[in-house]
Write a protein that holds these residues in place. Structure first.
Motif, mmCIF file in Angstrom:
data_model
loop_
_atom_site.group_PDB
_atom_site.id
_atom_site.type_symbol
_atom_site.label_atom_id
_atom_site.label_comp_id
_atom_site.label_asym_id
_atom_site.label_seq_id
_atom_site.Cartn_x
_atom_site.Cartn_y
_atom_site.Cartn_z
ATOM 1 N N VAL A 1 54.051 55.216 47.156
ATOM 2 C CA VAL A 1 54.549 54.674 45.820
ATOM 3 C C VAL A 1 54.392 53.138 45.765
ATOM 4 N N ILE A 2 54.544 52.477 46.747
ATOM 5 C CA ILE A 2 54.545 51.022 47.018
ATOM 6 C C ILE A 2 52.945 50.624 46.641
ATOM 7 N N LEU A 3 52.211 51.097 47.848
ATOM 8 C CA LEU A 3 51.017 50.702 48.025
ATOM 9 C C LEU A 3 49.863 51.312 47.040
ATOM 10 N N VAL A 4 50.121 52.695 46.653
ATOM 11 C CA VAL A 4 49.118 53.496 46.026
ATOM 12 C C VAL A 4 48.624 52.773 44.567
ATOM 13 N N GLY A 5 49.556 52.250 43.883
ATOM 14 C CA GLY A 5 49.093 51.485 42.808
ATOM 15 C C GLY A 5 48.076 50.384 42.978
ATOM 16 N N PHE A 6 48.675 49.729 43.952
ATOM 17 C CA PHE A 6 47.934 48.542 44.223
ATOM 18 C C PHE A 6 46.202 48.707 44.722
ATOM 19 N N THR A 7 46.220 49.721 45.603
ATOM 20 C CA THR A 7 44.996 50.069 46.318
ATOM 21 C C THR A 7 44.036 50.585 45.152
ATOM 22 N N GLU A 8 44.445 51.667 44.642
ATOM 23 C CA GLU A 8 43.607 52.518 43.718
ATOM 24 C C GLU A 8 43.501 51.577 42.216
ATOM 25 N N GLU A 9 44.283 50.972 41.967
ATOM 26 C CA GLU A 9 44.090 50.427 40.600
ATOM 27 C C GLU A 9 43.198 49.330 40.813
ATOM 28 N N ILE A 10 43.350 48.446 41.626
ATOM 29 C CA ILE A 10 42.340 47.471 42.236
ATOM 30 C C ILE A 10 41.016 47.810 42.239
ATOM 31 N N LEU A 11 40.754 48.900 42.814
ATOM 32 C CA LEU A 11 39.278 49.397 42.950
ATOM 33 C C LEU A 11 38.773 50.122 41.850
ATOM 34 N N PHE A 12 39.433 50.939 41.193
ATOM 35 C CA PHE A 12 38.918 51.758 40.050
ATOM 36 C C PHE A 12 39.058 51.130 38.787
ATOM 37 N N ARG A 13 40.150 50.655 38.383
ATOM 38 C CA ARG A 13 40.350 49.858 36.998
ATOM 39 C C ARG A 13 39.801 48.454 37.021
ATOM 40 N N GLY A 14 40.279 47.843 38.050
ATOM 41 C CA GLY A 14 39.992 46.283 38.277
ATOM 42 C C GLY A 14 38.811 45.893 38.534
ATOM 43 N N PHE A 15 38.081 46.764 39.153
ATOM 44 C CA PHE A 15 36.563 46.499 39.803
ATOM 45 C C PHE A 15 35.686 47.414 39.388
ATOM 46 N N LEU A 16 35.656 48.857 39.440
ATOM 47 C CA LEU A 16 34.578 49.671 39.188
ATOM 48 C C LEU A 16 34.297 49.745 37.658
ATOM 49 N N LEU A 17 35.658 50.057 36.982
ATOM 50 C CA LEU A 17 35.573 50.343 35.438
ATOM 51 C C LEU A 17 34.804 48.909 34.651
ATOM 52 N N GLN A 18 35.109 47.711 35.303
ATOM 53 C CA GLN A 18 34.872 46.566 34.719
ATOM 54 C C GLN A 18 33.050 46.409 34.941
ATOM 55 N N LYS A 19 32.703 46.800 36.283
ATOM 56 C CA LYS A 19 31.532 46.647 36.847
ATOM 57 C C LYS A 19 30.554 47.592 35.989
ATOM 58 N N ILE A 20 30.999 48.792 35.778
ATOM 59 C CA ILE A 20 30.268 49.737 35.136
ATOM 60 C C ILE A 20 30.320 49.720 33.467
ATOM 61 N N ALA A 21 31.244 49.065 33.138
ATOM 62 C CA ALA A 21 31.301 48.573 31.612
ATOM 63 C C ALA A 21 30.457 47.542 31.234
ATOM 64 N N ALA A 22 29.885 46.757 32.447
ATOM 65 C CA ALA A 22 28.796 45.790 32.034
ATOM 66 C C ALA A 22 27.545 46.348 31.704
ATOM 67 N N TYR A 23 27.200 47.637 31.797
ATOM 68 C CA TYR A 23 25.969 48.142 31.551
ATOM 69 C C TYR A 23 26.255 49.200 30.187
#
Length: 227
Positions: free
Chosen positions: A127-149
């Motif tokens: 509950v507490i950590l899952v949103g932070f760890t998973e959203e940081i990587l997938f929405r905050g980082f990977l989604l934006q990096k992939i959307a650069a192309y």
């Protein structure tokens, strides 16, 4: 930024580097789940409970890379304050997923209950950590990096497939997949749709905190119904 599917050149990760990052991350997470997790859980239960390995493999490398890019992490990841519109999105989408969890419990024939008195391990990791760890990587980082192309819709689709696939090492290593084909398909569909919606929430609100709140509330409902 989202409309064109491209970010500023200074934040565009080399394509080979992006692909390598994803391959290395998936490989390390798979190895950890199959070869390390069970031993780590027995020998270091306190650290396991606080999900230290996930923080080290999912979250820390993102901040290290953004430091390498000389970018402010909170700005790059869209960890911005939640506006009034963001609050509305957080409430509405969270209620949608909570309702889905309740309806899903009824459909599969399980006893309907809502118990918040579940294990501390689930509270911290699930509950507490899952949103932070998973959203940081997938929405905050990977989604934006992939959307650069590519355009946002396709980037969100690819990110959501990656988000689905990253669950498989844990499911398989811990033998946690549902027994029937119907329940397996329902689980896969939910994870994928959840990720797609989270991507659009980020696009609409421009705040990763909204995604983190929604993710944590969804997992709170799932744990409470399964406690």
């Amino acid at each position: 930024m989202w409309a064109s599917g491209r970010t500023n050149r200074e934040s565009k990760m080399p394509l080979a580097g992006l692909a390598g990052y994803i391959v290395v991350f998936f490989s390390l997470w798979t190895f950890y789940n199959f070869e390390v997790a069970s031993v780590f859980k027995m020998q270091y239960p306190g650290l396991y409970r606080y999900d230290v390995v996930k923080l080290l493999l999912w979250t820390l490398p993102v901040f290290v890379y953004l430091k390498y890019e000389n970018r402010a992490a909170f700005t790059a990841l869209r960890l911005r304050s939640i506006t009034g519109a963001g609050v509305k999105w957080a409430v509405c989408v969270s209620l949608f997923f909570v309702a889905y969890q309740f309806i899903g419990t009824i459909v599969i024939g399980e006893e309907l209950r809502f118990n918040l008195d579940f294990a501390a391990n689930k509270w911290i990791k699930g509950v507490i950590l899952v949103g932070f760890t998973e959203e940081i990587l997938f929405r905050g980082f990977l989604l934006q990096k992939i959307a650069a192309y590519i355009n946002f819709g396709l980037a969100n689709l690819i990110t959501s497939l990656l988000f689905l696939f990253i669950h498989f090492p844990g499911w398989l290593a811990l033998n946690m997949l549902p027994a029937t084909l119907f329940l397996k398909i329902a689980l896969f569909a939910f994870i994928f749709i959840f990720s797609m919606m989270q991507g659009y929430v980020l696009k609409k609100t421009d705040s990763l905190w909204v995604c983190i709140v929604i993710h944590s509330i969804n997992n709170l409902a799932a744990n409470a119904l399964g406690a």
